[in-house]
Write a protein that holds these residues in place. Structure first.
Motif, PDB file in Angstrom:
ATOM      1  N   ARG A 182       0.798  -1.232   0.000  1.00 21.46           N
ATOM      2  CA  ARG A 182       0.000   0.000   0.000  1.00 21.46           C
ATOM      3  C   ARG A 182       0.825   1.274   0.000  1.00 21.46           C
ATOM      4  O   ARG A 182       0.256   2.362   0.023  1.00 21.46           O
ATOM      5  CB  ARG A 182      -0.935   0.004   1.206  1.00 21.46           C
ATOM      6  CG  ARG A 182      -1.853  -1.185   1.177  1.00 21.46           C
ATOM      7  CD  ARG A 182      -2.786  -1.212   2.318  1.00 21.46           C
ATOM      8  NE  ARG A 182      -3.414  -2.537   2.371  1.00 21.46           N
ATOM      9  CZ  ARG A 182      -4.419  -2.826   3.117  1.00 21.46           C
ATOM     10  NH1 ARG A 182      -4.946  -1.914   3.897  1.00 21.46           N
ATOM     11  NH2 ARG A 182      -4.912  -4.035   3.111  1.00 21.46           N
ATOM     12  N   GLY A 183       2.132   1.168   0.012  1.00 23.30           N
ATOM     13  CA  GLY A 183       2.952   2.374   0.033  1.00 23.30           C
ATOM     14  C   GLY A 183       2.999   2.998   1.410  1.00 23.30           C
ATOM     15  O   GLY A 183       2.588   2.393   2.407  1.00 23.30           O
ATOM     16  N   ASN A 184       3.452   4.246   1.460  1.00 22.46           N
ATOM     17  CA  ASN A 184       3.690   4.910   2.748  1.00 22.46           C
ATOM     18  C   ASN A 184       2.792   6.104   3.014  1.00 22.46           C
ATOM     19  O   ASN A 184       2.832   6.672   4.097  1.00 22.46           O
ATOM     20  CB  ASN A 184       5.154   5.365   2.822  1.00 22.46           C
ATOM     21  CG  ASN A 184       6.107   4.186   2.717  1.00 22.46           C
ATOM     22  OD1 ASN A 184       5.944   3.192   3.413  1.00 22.46           O
ATOM     23  ND2 ASN A 184       7.083   4.289   1.834  1.00 22.46           N
ATOM     24  N   THR A 185       1.997   6.498   2.035  1.00 22.54           N
ATOM     25  CA  THR A 185       1.147   7.671   2.208  1.00 22.54           C
ATOM     26  C   THR A 185      -0.292   7.313   1.856  1.00 22.54           C
ATOM     27  O   THR A 185      -0.540   6.327   1.150  1.00 22.54           O
ATOM     28  CB  THR A 185       1.607   8.815   1.277  1.00 22.54           C
ATOM     29  OG1 THR A 185       1.369   8.428  -0.083  1.00 22.54           O
ATOM     30  CG2 THR A 185       3.092   9.150   1.481  1.00 22.54           C
ATOM     31  N   PRO A 186      -1.249   8.141   2.299  1.00 20.76           N
ATOM     32  CA  PRO A 186      -2.637   7.894   1.894  1.00 20.76           C
ATOM     33  C   PRO A 186      -2.822   7.907   0.376  1.00 20.76           C
ATOM     34  O   PRO A 186      -3.601   7.104  -0.158  1.00 20.76           O
ATOM     35  CB  PRO A 186      -3.409   9.031   2.563  1.00 20.76           C
ATOM     36  CG  PRO A 186      -2.595   9.368   3.774  1.00 20.76           C
ATOM     37  CD  PRO A 186      -1.163   9.203   3.325  1.00 20.76           C
ATOM     38  N   THR A 187      -2.106   8.772  -0.327  1.00 20.45           N
ATOM     39  CA  THR A 187      -2.224   8.813  -1.786  1.00 20.45           C
ATOM     40  C   THR A 187      -1.754   7.501  -2.401  1.00 20.45           C
ATOM     41  O   THR A 187      -2.403   6.945  -3.298  1.00 20.45           O
ATOM     42  CB  THR A 187      -1.431  10.006  -2.367  1.00 20.45           C
ATOM     43  OG1 THR A 187      -1.962  11.226  -1.815  1.00 20.45           O
ATOM     44  CG2 THR A 187      -1.533  10.061  -3.882  1.00 20.45           C
ATOM     45  N   GLU A 188      -0.627   6.992  -1.915  1.00 19.91           N
ATOM     46  CA  GLU A 188      -0.134   5.705  -2.421  1.00 19.91           C
ATOM     47  C   GLU A 188      -1.095   4.575  -2.075  1.00 19.91           C
ATOM     48  O   GLU A 188      -1.332   3.677  -2.890  1.00 19.91           O
ATOM     49  CB  GLU A 188       1.257   5.417  -1.853  1.00 19.91           C
ATOM     50  CG  GLU A 188       2.332   6.335  -2.415  1.00 19.91           C
ATOM     51  CD  GLU A 188       3.674   6.192  -1.700  1.00 19.91           C
ATOM     52  OE1 GLU A 188       3.732   5.544  -0.616  1.00 19.91           O
ATOM     53  OE2 GLU A 188       4.656   6.735  -2.219  1.00 19.91           O
ATOM     54  N   ALA A 189      -1.677   4.619  -0.876  1.00 17.72           N
ATOM     55  CA  ALA A 189      -2.640   3.588  -0.467  1.00 17.72           C
ATOM     56  C   ALA A 189      -3.903   3.649  -1.320  1.00 17.72           C
ATOM     57  O   ALA A 189      -4.449   2.613  -1.703  1.00 17.72           O
ATOM     58  CB  ALA A 189      -2.982   3.740   1.013  1.00 17.72           C
ATOM     59  N   LEU A 190      -4.347   4.870  -1.640  1.00 16.23           N
ATOM     60  CA  LEU A 190      -5.544   5.006  -2.474  1.00 16.23           C
ATOM     61  C   LEU A 190      -5.272   4.513  -3.892  1.00 16.23           C
ATOM     62  O   LEU A 190      -6.123   3.852  -4.497  1.00 16.23           O
ATOM     63  CB  LEU A 190      -6.028   6.460  -2.494  1.00 16.23           C
ATOM     64  CG  LEU A 190      -7.305   6.724  -3.294  1.00 16.23           C
ATOM     65  CD1 LEU A 190      -8.483   5.895  -2.760  1.00 16.23           C
ATOM     66  CD2 LEU A 190      -7.639   8.214  -3.270  1.00 16.23           C
ATOM     67  N   GLN A 191      -4.091   4.791  -4.410  1.00 20.06           N
ATOM     68  CA  GLN A 191      -3.745   4.271  -5.731  1.00 20.06           C
ATOM     69  C   GLN A 191      -3.701   2.746  -5.701  1.00 20.06           C
ATOM     70  O   GLN A 191      -4.214   2.079  -6.619  1.00 20.06           O
ATOM     71  CB  GLN A 191      -2.407   4.814  -6.213  1.00 20.06           C
ATOM     72  CG  GLN A 191      -2.062   4.308  -7.604  1.00 20.06           C
ATOM     73  CD  GLN A 191      -0.779   4.905  -8.159  1.00 20.06           C
ATOM     74  OE1 GLN A 191       0.021   5.472  -7.440  1.00 20.06           O
ATOM     75  NE2 GLN A 191      -0.601   4.772  -9.458  1.00 20.06           N
ATOM     76  N   ALA A 192      -3.113   2.187  -4.640  1.00 16.79           N
ATOM     77  CA  ALA A 192      -3.064   0.722  -4.513  1.00 16.79           C
ATOM     78  C   ALA A 192      -4.474   0.144  -4.464  1.00 16.79           C
ATOM     79  O   ALA A 192      -4.765  -0.863  -5.115  1.00 16.79           O
ATOM     80  CB  ALA A 192      -2.274   0.331  -3.266  1.00 16.79           C
ATOM     81  N   PHE A 193      -5.368   0.770  -3.692  1.00 16.40           N
ATOM     82  CA  PHE A 193      -6.746   0.293  -3.593  1.00 16.40           C
ATOM     83  C   PHE A 193      -7.430   0.346  -4.955  1.00 16.40           C
ATOM     84  O   PHE A 193      -8.091  -0.610  -5.368  1.00 16.40           O
ATOM     85  CB  PHE A 193      -7.536   1.129  -2.584  1.00 16.40           C
ATOM     86  CG  PHE A 193      -8.942   0.624  -2.368  1.00 16.40           C
ATOM     87  CD1 PHE A 193      -9.225  -0.256  -1.347  1.00 16.40           C
ATOM     88  CD2 PHE A 193      -9.978   1.013  -3.216  1.00 16.40           C
ATOM     89  CE1 PHE A 193     -10.519  -0.749  -1.164  1.00 16.40           C
ATOM     90  CE2 PHE A 193     -11.268   0.532  -3.044  1.00 16.40           C
ATOM     91  CZ  PHE A 193     -11.531  -0.350  -2.011  1.00 16.40           C
ATOM     92  N   THR A 194      -7.281   1.455  -5.653  1.00 15.12           N
ATOM     93  CA  THR A 194      -7.917   1.637  -6.963  1.00 15.12           C
ATOM     94  C   THR A 194      -7.486   0.544  -7.934  1.00 15.12           C
ATOM     95  O   THR A 194      -8.319  -0.129  -8.560  1.00 15.12           O
ATOM     96  CB  THR A 194      -7.554   3.023  -7.535  1.00 15.12           C
ATOM     97  OG1 THR A 194      -8.046   4.034  -6.648  1.00 15.12           O
ATOM     98  CG2 THR A 194      -8.142   3.226  -8.917  1.00 15.12           C
TER      99      THR A 194
END
Length: 195
Positions: free
Chosen positions: A79-91
């Motif tokens: 999921r990465g280290n930031t909310p943006t990276e986590a949101l991209q992973a989720f998408t």
């Protein structure tokens, strides 16, 4: 009733599930009989009851398996280290996971109404766990200023609806590759949450 000559439980049980999945997705749960499933598998109707007590249990098992697989695979996703990276992973995860399981996704949304109240509650509980993971990402992004959503629950529902909608139109070998669809949808999701 005895098992069909040459049939084996470890081979037949998955065939029953696969046949039910295809038939429920194509014709709808209410329109499919146990006889149709048996015919599709190549066993006598009575033999199905060696693998499932009834059609309701079969539907519930298909939906529960889909949701538990979804949750287990999402738990393993980097999921990465930031909310943006986590949101991209989720998408990207949501699109990739669901496109590979179009029939299961269709059934998960369209056949909820055919579950008994207890079975419905269990599927809703599992679905809420998945939705909560996205809502948490959105709330964390809002908290650190990476996102700007007026309501994280509403944003979560909108994002999931947008991502799940890919299943209604995407066709393998069409104009857009899966990777291209993931990239386009990530850009739309990012803009939708003010990232």
């Amino acid at each position: 009733m005895a098992r069909k000559t040459g049939s084996h439980s470890e081979k037949t049980a998955p065939k029953v599930r696969d046949a039910a999945l295809r038939l429920f997705a194509k014709q709808g749960f209410a329109a499919v009989s146990m006889r149709q499933i048996a015919r599709e598998v190549g066993v006598q109707a009575g033999a199905l009851y060696l693998y499932t007590p009834d059609k309701q249990t079969l539907l519930f098992d298909l939906m529960r398996t889909h949701m538990t697989d979804l949750l287990e695979d999402w738990a393993q996703e980097p999921r990465g280290n930031t909310p943006t990276e986590a949101l991209q992973a989720f998408t990207r995860f949501h699109i990739r996971f669901n496109l590979a399981r179009a029939d299961a996704v269709f059934i998960s949304y369209m056949e909820l109404r055919n579950l008994t109240p207890d079975n419905f509650a269990e599927i809703e509980r599992l679905r809420k766990r998945y939705e909560d993971s996205l809502e948490k990402i959105l709330a964390e992004g809002d908290a650190v200023g990476e996102f700007s959503t007026p309501d994280t629950k509403l944003a979560m529902m909108a994002v999931i609806a947008m991502l799940t909608g890919v299943n209604t139109w995407y066709r393998e070998g069409g104009r857009l590759s899966r990777d291209r669809v993931e990239r386009i949808y990530w850009n739309m999701v990012r803009r939708a949450v003010g990232a």
